[in-house]
Design an enzyme around this catalytic site. Structure first.
Site, PDB file in Angstrom:
ATOM      1  NE  ARG A  63      19.502 104.408  37.896  1.00  0.00           N
ATOM      2  CZ  ARG A  63      19.751 103.456  38.797  1.00  0.00           C
ATOM      3  NH1 ARG A  63      20.983 103.295  39.276  1.00  0.00           N
ATOM      4  NH2 ARG A  63      18.781 102.684  39.223  1.00  0.00           N
ATOM      5  CG  HIS A  67      17.546 107.562  41.204  1.00  0.00           C
ATOM      6  ND1 HIS A  67      17.943 106.314  41.618  1.00  0.00           N
ATOM      7  CD2 HIS A  67      16.919 107.377  40.021  1.00  0.00           C
ATOM      8  CE1 HIS A  67      17.581 105.406  40.701  1.00  0.00           C
ATOM      9  NE2 HIS A  67      16.972 106.044  39.728  1.00  0.00           N
ATOM     10  CG  ASP A  68      18.415 115.078  44.776  1.00  0.00           C
ATOM     11  OD1 ASP A  68      17.930 114.734  45.877  1.00  0.00           O
ATOM     12  OD2 ASP A  68      18.856 116.223  44.568  1.00  0.00           O
ATOM     13  CB  VAL A  71      13.323 110.549  46.431  1.00  0.00           C
ATOM     14  CG1 VAL A  71      13.008 110.084  47.841  1.00  0.00           C
ATOM     15  CG2 VAL A  71      13.233 109.379  45.455  1.00  0.00           C
ATOM     16  CG  ASN A  95      18.972 105.380  45.133  1.00  0.00           C
ATOM     17  OD1 ASN A  95      18.866 105.683  43.943  1.00  0.00           O
ATOM     18  ND2 ASN A  95      18.241 105.933  46.076  1.00  0.00           N
ATOM     19  CG  HIS A 194      17.255 104.129  30.355  1.00  0.00           C
ATOM     20  ND1 HIS A 194      16.142 103.417  30.712  1.00  0.00           N
ATOM     21  CD2 HIS A 194      17.689 104.738  31.490  1.00  0.00           C
ATOM     22  CE1 HIS A 194      15.894 103.589  32.005  1.00  0.00           C
ATOM     23  NE2 HIS A 194      16.822 104.393  32.491  1.00  0.00           N
TER      24      HIS A 194
HETATM   25  C1  HEM Z   1      11.134 105.825  33.235  1.00  0.00           C
HETATM   26  C2  HEM Z   1      11.432 105.220  34.358  1.00  0.00           C
HETATM   27  C3  HEM Z   1      12.826 104.719  34.648  1.00  0.00           C
HETATM   28  C4  HEM Z   1      13.152 103.500  35.131  1.00  0.00           C
HETATM   29  C5  HEM Z   1      12.179 102.397  35.484  1.00  0.00           C
HETATM   30  C6  HEM Z   1      14.575 103.439  35.223  1.00  0.00           C
HETATM   31  C7  HEM Z   1      15.292 102.353  35.695  1.00  0.00           C
HETATM   32  C8  HEM Z   1      16.650 102.227  35.600  1.00  0.00           C
HETATM   33  C9  HEM Z   1      17.389 101.051  35.987  1.00  0.00           C
HETATM   34  C10 HEM Z   1      16.792  99.806  36.618  1.00  0.00           C
HETATM   35  C11 HEM Z   1      18.683 101.264  35.671  1.00  0.00           C
HETATM   36  C12 HEM Z   1      19.842 100.287  35.838  1.00  0.00           C
HETATM   37  C13 HEM Z   1      20.351 100.263  37.256  1.00  0.00           C
HETATM   38  C14 HEM Z   1      21.289  99.100  37.413  1.00  0.00           C
HETATM   39  O1  HEM Z   1      20.804  97.979  37.474  1.00  0.00           O
HETATM   40  O2  HEM Z   1      22.515  99.313  37.441  1.00  0.00           O
HETATM   41  C15 HEM Z   1      18.777 102.575  35.098  1.00  0.00           C
HETATM   42  C16 HEM Z   1      19.930 103.138  34.653  1.00  0.00           C
HETATM   43  C17 HEM Z   1      20.020 104.456  34.240  1.00  0.00           C
HETATM   44  N1  HEM Z   1      19.004 105.363  34.211  1.00  0.00           N
HETATM   45 FE1  HEM Z   1      17.068 104.982  34.455  1.00  0.00          FE
HETATM   46  N2  HEM Z   1      15.101 104.620  34.793  1.00  0.00           N
HETATM   47  C18 HEM Z   1      14.071 105.442  34.441  1.00  0.00           C
HETATM   48  C19 HEM Z   1      14.175 106.744  34.026  1.00  0.00           C
HETATM   49  C20 HEM Z   1      15.361 107.444  33.952  1.00  0.00           C
HETATM   50  C21 HEM Z   1      15.463 108.861  33.815  1.00  0.00           C
HETATM   51  C22 HEM Z   1      14.291 109.831  33.784  1.00  0.00           C
HETATM   52  C23 HEM Z   1      16.792 109.148  33.756  1.00  0.00           C
HETATM   53  C24 HEM Z   1      17.462 110.486  33.634  1.00  0.00           C
HETATM   54  C25 HEM Z   1      16.979 111.507  32.995  1.00  0.00           C
HETATM   55  C26 HEM Z   1      17.496 107.897  33.833  1.00  0.00           C
HETATM   56  C27 HEM Z   1      18.862 107.755  33.730  1.00  0.00           C
HETATM   57  C28 HEM Z   1      19.527 106.556  33.811  1.00  0.00           C
HETATM   58  C29 HEM Z   1      20.931 106.400  33.496  1.00  0.00           C
HETATM   59  C30 HEM Z   1      21.850 107.473  32.950  1.00  0.00           C
HETATM   60  C31 HEM Z   1      21.248 105.077  33.773  1.00  0.00           C
HETATM   61  C32 HEM Z   1      22.618 104.407  33.671  1.00  0.00           C
HETATM   62  C33 HEM Z   1      23.269 104.504  35.036  1.00  0.00           C
HETATM   63  C34 HEM Z   1      24.670 103.961  35.105  1.00  0.00           C
HETATM   64  O3  HEM Z   1      25.339 103.754  34.092  1.00  0.00           O
HETATM   65  O4  HEM Z   1      25.114 103.739  36.227  1.00  0.00           O
HETATM   66  N3  HEM Z   1      16.603 106.890  33.988  1.00  0.00           N
HETATM   67  N4  HEM Z   1      17.525 103.144  35.071  1.00  0.00           N
END
Ligand code: HEM
Ligand SMILES: *[C@@H]1O[C@H](CO)[C@@H](O)[C@H](O)[C@H]1NC(C)=O
Ligand SMILES: *[C@@H]1O[C@H](CO)[C@@H](O)[C@H](O)[C@H]1NC(C)=O
Ligand SMILES: *[C@@H]1O[C@H](CO)[C@@H](O)[C@H](O)[C@H]1NC(C)=O
Ligand SMILES: *[C@@H]1O[C@H](CO)[C@@H](O)[C@H](O)[C@H]1NC(C)=O
Ligand SMILES: *[C@@H]1O[C@H](CO)[C@@H](O)[C@H](O)[C@H]1NC(C)=O
Ligand SMILES: *[C@@H]1O[C@H](CO)[C@@H](O)[C@H](O)[C@H]1NC(C)=O
Length: 351
Positions: A63, A67-68, A71, A95, A194
Site C-alpha cells: 500500500r 500511496h507514494d 502523490v 495515511n 485488497h
Molecule cells: C482503487 C482505489 C483504492 C482505494 C479507495 C483504497 C482504499 C484503501 C483503504 C481505505 C484501506 C484501509 C486503510 C485502513 O483503514 O486501515 C486500504 C488498504 C489497503 N490497500 Fe487500498 N485502496 C485502493 C487501491 C489500492 C491499490 C492500487 C493498492 C496496491 C496495489 C492497494 C493496497 C492496499 C493494501 C495492501 C491494503 C491493506 C493495508 C494494511 O494491511 O495495512 N490499495 N485501501
C-alpha cells in the site's frame, strides 16, 4: 576467417556487456548492478525478516508503494515527516494512522547506506520492498526497474486530492487512475491488492450504520457480512479507533484472486471495492480475474511495474535522500551528493 570470428565474437561481447540503451528519464532493471550490487538483496533480506516477525507488514509495504506513486510520483514523498512549517502527506487521513511499514524502509535504508552510502534512493527501496512483499504473500515475482530519485516536497493536501477515498464510485476511481495514466482494467487489477491486509472500521462504517434513510446497511453488502462487521466495529466510532478487520475473508494473508470472487459475492469491504461491479467494463474484468488466478497475477505484476513509473525523477532530478524521513540539507548535498555513484552511472547511461 578465424580473425573474422574473433572480431565477430568481440563485437557480440561488446553488445552483451554494454548496458541496455537507456532513454533519458527511464528506469531500468538492475540500475544499481554496478553502483550497489547488493541493494536489492539487502532490501529483500530486511523485508523477509520483518515479514517473519509480522506478516502484516507486507500489506503495509504494498500500500505504501501505491500511496507514494499516486502523490507526486514514486519519489518517497510519502516518507517525509511533517515539519514545524509543513504538514506532510504522511499525516493526511488516507495515511495516518493506517499506513505502516515505515520502520522496515528505515531498516532497509540503514543496511543499504552501510554498504553503499548516498547511492540508493528511498523511492527505489519502497518499490523493491513492495515487490518483495508481493512475492512473500502471493508468490508473484517481477523485476522492478529502478533509478528513481527522491523528491523534496510532501504536502498534506496532495494526499487528499490524489488518493481515492474508499467511498468512491466507479467513475471517480476510473478518473483517479486515469490521472496517473492507469487504465480502468489496471484499476481492477491493482484493486486485487485488497486480498491482503486489514482495514480500520472508519473505512467502511458508512456501509454498516445509517447507510440511507431507508436502509441501515448498504444493499450491495452481504447482510451476514454486514452483521459480522457491526459486531467488530461498534456504532460509536470513538470506541473502535484502532480496531481493524481483515479485508479478505477467505485467504486474508495471501495475495491472490480471491478478492474478485468476494466482490462477486457482495463481500467487498469498501464502497470502492463493490463499485467495480457497477460498470460493465469493470465487472467483466472482475469476472475474468475471478476465473483466472495466474492471468490476474501476471497482470498484477505488470501493473505494479507500470504504476512504479509514475512521474519518476531520474538522472540529475531530485536527490538520494540520506535519511528517508527528511530532505538532505544543502550542506549534505554539497559535501557528498555531488559525487554519488548512482548519479555518475545514470549520466553515463544517458549519453
Ligand atoms: C482503487 C482505489 C483504492 C482505494 C479507495 C483504497 C482504499 C484503501 C483503504 C481505505 C484501506 C484501509 C486503510 C485502513 O483503514 O486501515 C486500504 C488498504 C489497503 N490497500 Fe487500498 N485502496 C485502493 C487501491 C489500492 C491499490 C492500487 C493498492 C496496491 C496495489 C492497494 C493496497 C492496499 C493494501 C495492501 C491494503 C491493506 C493495508 C494494511 O494491511 O495495512 N490499495 N485501501
Ligand atoms: C460519483 O461520485 C462523484 C463524486 O462524489 C459524483 O460527482 C458523481 O456524480 C458520482 N457518479 C455517479 C455515477 O454516481
Ligand atoms: C501521462 O502521460 C502523459 C503523456 O505521455 C504525460 O505527459 C503525463 O506526465 C503522464 N502522467 C503521469 C501522472 O504519469
Ligand atoms: C441516522 O442519521 C440520522 C440523521 O441523518 C440521525 O438522526 C440518526 O440518529 C442516525 N441513526 C443512527 C442509528 O445512527
Ligand atoms: C462514544 O464513546 C465515548 C467514549 O467512551 C463517549 O465519551 C461518548 O459519549 C460516546 N458517544 C456516543 C454517541 O455514545
Ligand atoms: C489507539 O492506539 C493508541 C496508540 O497505540 C492509543 O493511545 C489509544 O488509546 C488507542 N485508542 C483506543 C480507542 O483504543
Ligand atoms: C527541492 O529541490 C529543488 C531542486 O531539486 C530545489 O530547487 C528546491 O529549492 C528544493 N526545495 C526544498 C524545499 O528543499
Amino acid at each position: 576467417m578465424l580473425s573474422l570470428m574473433k572480431l565477430l565474437s568481440l563485437f557480440l561481447l561488446i553488445i552483451a556487456v554494454a548496458p541496455p540503451p537507456a532513454v533519458d528519464g527511464q528506469l531500468k532493471v538492475g540500475f544499481y548492478s554496478q553502483s550497489c550490487p547488493s541493494a536489492e538483496s539487502l532490501v529483500r533480506q530486511t523485508v523477509v525478516s520483518a515479514y517473519a516477525n509480522n506478516p502484516g507488514v507486507a500489506a503495509g509495504l504494498i500500500r505504501m508503494f501505491f500511496h507514494d506513486c499516486f502523490v507526486r510520483g514514486c519519489d518517497a514523498s510519502v516518507l517525509l515527516d511533517s515539519t514545524s512549517s509543513n504538514k506532510a502527506e504522511k499525516d493526511a487521513p488516507p495515511n495516518n494512522p493506517s499506513l505502516h511499514g515505515f520502520g522496515v524502509i528505515d531498516a532497509a535504508k540503514t543496511a543499504v547506506e552501510a554498504r553503499c552510502p548516498n547511492t540508493v534512493s528511498c523511492a527505489d527501496i519502497v518499490a523493491f520492498a513492495a515487490r518483495d512483499s508481493a512475492f512473500l504473500t502471493g508468490n508473484i515475482f517481477y523485476d522492478i526497474p529502478s533509478g528513481r530519485r527522491d523528491g523534496n516536497i510532501s504536502l498534506f493536501n496532495d494526499a487528499l486530492t490524489n488518493l481515492p477515498s474508499p467511498l468512491s464510485n466507479a467513475s471517480t476511481l476510473i478518473k483517479a487512475f486515469a490521472a496517473k495514466n492507469l487504465t480502468a482494467d489496471e484499476l481492477v487489477t491493482l484493486s486485487g491488492a485488497h486480498s491482503i491486509g486489514v482495514s480500520h472500521c472508519s473505512s467502511f462504517r458508512n456501509r454498516i450504520y445509517n447507510f440511507s434513510s431507508t436502509s441501515q446497511t448498504d444493499p450491495t453488502l452481504s447482510p451476514p457480512y454486514a452483521a459480522l462487521l457491526r459486531c467488530v466495529c461498534p456504532f460509536n466510532s470513538s470506541l473502535s479507533g484502532n480496531t481493524t478487520v481483515v479485508m479478505d475473508l477467505l485467504t486474508p494473508g495471501v495475495l491472490d484472486n480471491a478478492y474478485y470472487l468476494e466482490v462477486q459475492l457482495s463481500l467487498g469491504l469498501f464502497t470502492s471495492d463493490q463499485a467495480l461491479l457497477t460498470q460493465p467494463s469493470l465487472s467483466a474484468a472482475v469476472n475474468d480475474n475471478a476465473g483466472n488466478g495466474a492471468g490476474w497475477a501476471a497482470k498484477f505484476a505488470t501493473a505494479m511495474v507500470k504504476m512504479g513509473n509514475t512521474e519518476v525523477k531520474t538522472g540529475k532530478q531530485g536527490e538520494i535522500r540520506k535519511n528517508c524521513h527528511v530532505v538532505n540539507t544543502v550542506s549534505t548535498l554539497w559535501n557528498e551528493g555531488e559525487e554519488k555513484e548512482g548519479e555518475e552511472e545514470s549520466l553515463v547511461a544517458n549519453m
